[in-house]
Design an enzyme around this catalytic site. Structure first.
Site, PDB file in Angstrom:
ATOM      1  N   ASP A   1     124.302  -9.242  33.406  1.00 29.84           N
ATOM      2  CA  ASP A   1     125.056 -10.065  34.344  1.00 29.84           C
ATOM      3  C   ASP A   1     125.744  -9.194  35.389  1.00 29.84           C
ATOM      4  OD1 ASP A   1     126.150 -12.736  35.007  1.00 29.84           O
ATOM      5  OD2 ASP A   1     128.066 -11.845  34.440  1.00 29.84           O
TER       6      ASP A   1
ATOM      7  N   GLU B   1     120.582  -9.046  37.106  1.00 29.20           N
ATOM      8  CA  GLU B   1     121.057 -10.017  38.084  1.00 29.20           C
ATOM      9  C   GLU B   1     121.752  -9.232  39.181  1.00 29.20           C
ATOM     10  OE1 GLU B   1     124.060 -13.831  38.571  1.00 29.20           O
ATOM     11  OE2 GLU B   1     124.649 -11.998  37.547  1.00 29.20           O
TER      12      GLU B   1
END
Length: 554
Positions: free
Chosen positions: A201, A243
């Site tokens: 993330d 990401e």
């Protein structure tokens, strides 16, 4: 080589344990319920599952506020339940990826509790502090319009702490070698329990330097190589899917010039321009985005997606392009979020138009990279705009016409199942669609099966073929003496085109349609005259169906 780089031609399915299947009847999904749906996922044809956070958490941000990296939140089950699930997935040939959320922790994490109460704690430097409120505290918020600052005063610590996200998510000081060592330990722990990799993330915030005096963070790319080396040492074929919504000129820094950093990245550049193409019927900016993101190491791969669990981020589009997408897919202010995106699911964005849904998914499955499908999109699930922020698109999976869509026996799910209206579970559910040959679910299963038989997309090189019509996108992939051609009409009206495949002999003369009997033979000039219906698409194999006999080993 193919087995080692399994992610090059995978089908990834993203889901949240809490919204997928509830076996205990307490209103929230769990691993026992997810185990019961593995056969459904196996039948759909997915080869990898990406699980959103399920670790212990106060769940103020849907689990992205982690309070213990080494446990399973009791609402979802136990570590034993997770291991049984991972084993069940492996039995069916499905790999498991999990979210790795290490840019920040929950403010309820024991590390932060120790850090805030004791200046001499070993955890104090695991976070980012300032005695005075920095002058740029009102800049750089990830959630503008909802989040007011990136520095919050802590009454216990008597200092300000840095949080790029919500104030209950203090940032970890990832420049600290001890924090980096802990991140490796976290990865090693879950790999030992059966995972095949991680969706990391907010990678730019993980590797960026942090502090009160930092205006423009330095990105510590070598950190990515450290993560990669550790993971491959522990399990050779484990991967990190990053990401990182960055500009194309930065992509190679994340992959590494020799492919020594991240194995995969989400292609946000193509995603945003794809939605502009769907909204405007103009392929030009999408082709430009594809060319800009084409360079990458041979071992690296893009992850292609339509919608994910966040808003549809349009921040990379020009303002006039963004407005075109807003007008087409999210015209009401309540459909928009964070001043940059749309918070709707795909089906309502496209007004449930089956032609446009098929076109969009056909594009996702045939653009360069590995497709990532979000739970519920295979049946055309909708959204509940009454729910706050991104929760509107995170409602439970709709399995049947039973109460609460067959998701739970509880009378009070944590998030309500969509009921009533055209997207309610009474009309949109997996059980009904299983029974109808022409349902979106069965179409998706067939298209996944065909995508797995076209490895040229995942492994080959692509060329954008010249078509004068701005609404028709034409791609050709070449790999191991074989080629495939894909056509997509972005407009609602039929298009008649002339196409030159650019291949010699029979390869260019005969195009075998992979989805129907509508094959094409070129004229004497080597060109194909084709008609595409409104929002139509074609999957062709060049030179006939003897491709397996022609495929070379190198």
């Amino acid at each position: 080589m193919i087995n080692d780089l399994w992610y090059k031609n995978a089908i990834i399915y993203c889901l949240s344990v809490g919204t997928y299947m509830d076996a205990n009847g307490d209103g929230i999904g769990d691993f026992q319920g997810l185990m019961r749906r593995l056969d459904y996922l196996h039948g759909l044809g997915v080869t990898a599952i990406w699980l959103m956070p399920f670790q212990t958490s106060p769940c103020r941000d849907d689990g992205y506020d982690v309070a213990d990296y080494y446990g399973v939140d009791p609402r979802y089950g136990t570590l034993g339940d997770f291991v049984e699930f991972a084993h069940g997935a492996k039995q069916r040939g499905i790999r498991v990826l999990i979210d790795l959320v290490v840019n920040h922790t929950s403010d309820q994490h024991p590390w932060f509790k120790e850090a805030r109460k004791d200046r001499n704690s070993r955890y104090r430097d695991w976070y980012v502090w300032s005695k005075k409120k920095p002058p740029n505290a009102n800049e750089g918020m990830v959630f503008p319009g909802v989040q007011k600052t990136t520095w919050t005063y802590d009454e216990v610590a008597k200092e300000y702490y840095f949080h790029r996200f919500y104030d209950f998510q203090p940032d970890l000081n990832t420049s600290n070698p001890e924090v980096q060592a802990e991140i490796l330990k976290i990865m090693g722990f879950w790999v030992q329990l059966g995972v095949s990799g991680f969706r990391m993330d907010a990678v730019p915030f993980v590797i960026g330097t942090k502090g009160a005096g930092i205006k423009l963070p330095d990105e510590q790319y070598d950190m990515l190589r450290t993560f990669r080396e550790f993971l491959q040492w522990r399990q050779g074929d484990a991967i990190i899917l990053a990401e990182a919504n960055v500009l194309p000129e930065t992509d190679m820094e994340y992959f590494g010039s020799d492919g020594e950093r991240m194995q995969m990245m989400f292609n946000f550049q193509v995603n945003q321009h794809l939605f502009y193409a769907l909204a405007s019927g103009d392929k030009g900016p999408l082709e430009k985005a594809m060319r800009a993101t084409k360079p990458r190491p041979a071992t690296a791969q893009w992850a292609l997606f339509l919608r994910n669990h966040d808003e549809l981020d349009l921040g990379r589009l020009a303002p006039e392009q963004r407005q075109v997408v807003f007008d087409a897919f999210g015209p009401d202010p309540g459909m928009q979020l964070y001043e940059r995106g749309i918070r709707r699911r795909l089906a309502p964005m496209l007004k449930g138009d089956r032609r446009r849904l098929e076109l969009a998914y056909s594009l996702m499955f045939t653009l360069p990279g590995t497709p990532v499908l979000r739970y519920g999109d295979e049946i055309g699930m909708g959204d509940d705009l009454r729910l706050a922020e991104r929760n509107c698109a995170r409602t439970p999976m709709q399995w049947s016409t039973e109460p609460h869509g067959g998701f739970t026996k509880s009378d009070d799910p944590v998030l309500p199942v969509i009921a009533g209206g055209p997207c309610g579970y009474q009309h949109v559910n997996a059980a009904d669609q299983r029974r109808h040959d022409n349902s979106l679910l069965n179409w998706t299963e067939r298209i996944i099966r065909m995508r797995k038989e076209v490895p040229e997309i995942g492994w080959g090189d692509f060329a954008i073929l010249k078509v004068r019509d701005p609404a028709v996108l034409a791609l050709r992939y070449d790999w191991r003496n074989n080629s495939v051609v894909f056509l997509h009409n972005l407009d609602g009206s039929p298009r008649e085109i002339t196409l030159e495949v650019g291949l010699p002999g029979e390869h260019g003369r005969f195009l075998s349609n992979l989805l129907s009997d509508d094959h094409s033979i070129s004229g004497e000039d080597g060109k194909h005259d084709l008609v595409l219906e409104g929002y139509g698409y074609r999957w062709y194999r060049a030179g006939g169906l003897d491709y397996l006999l022609r495929r070379t080993q190198a």
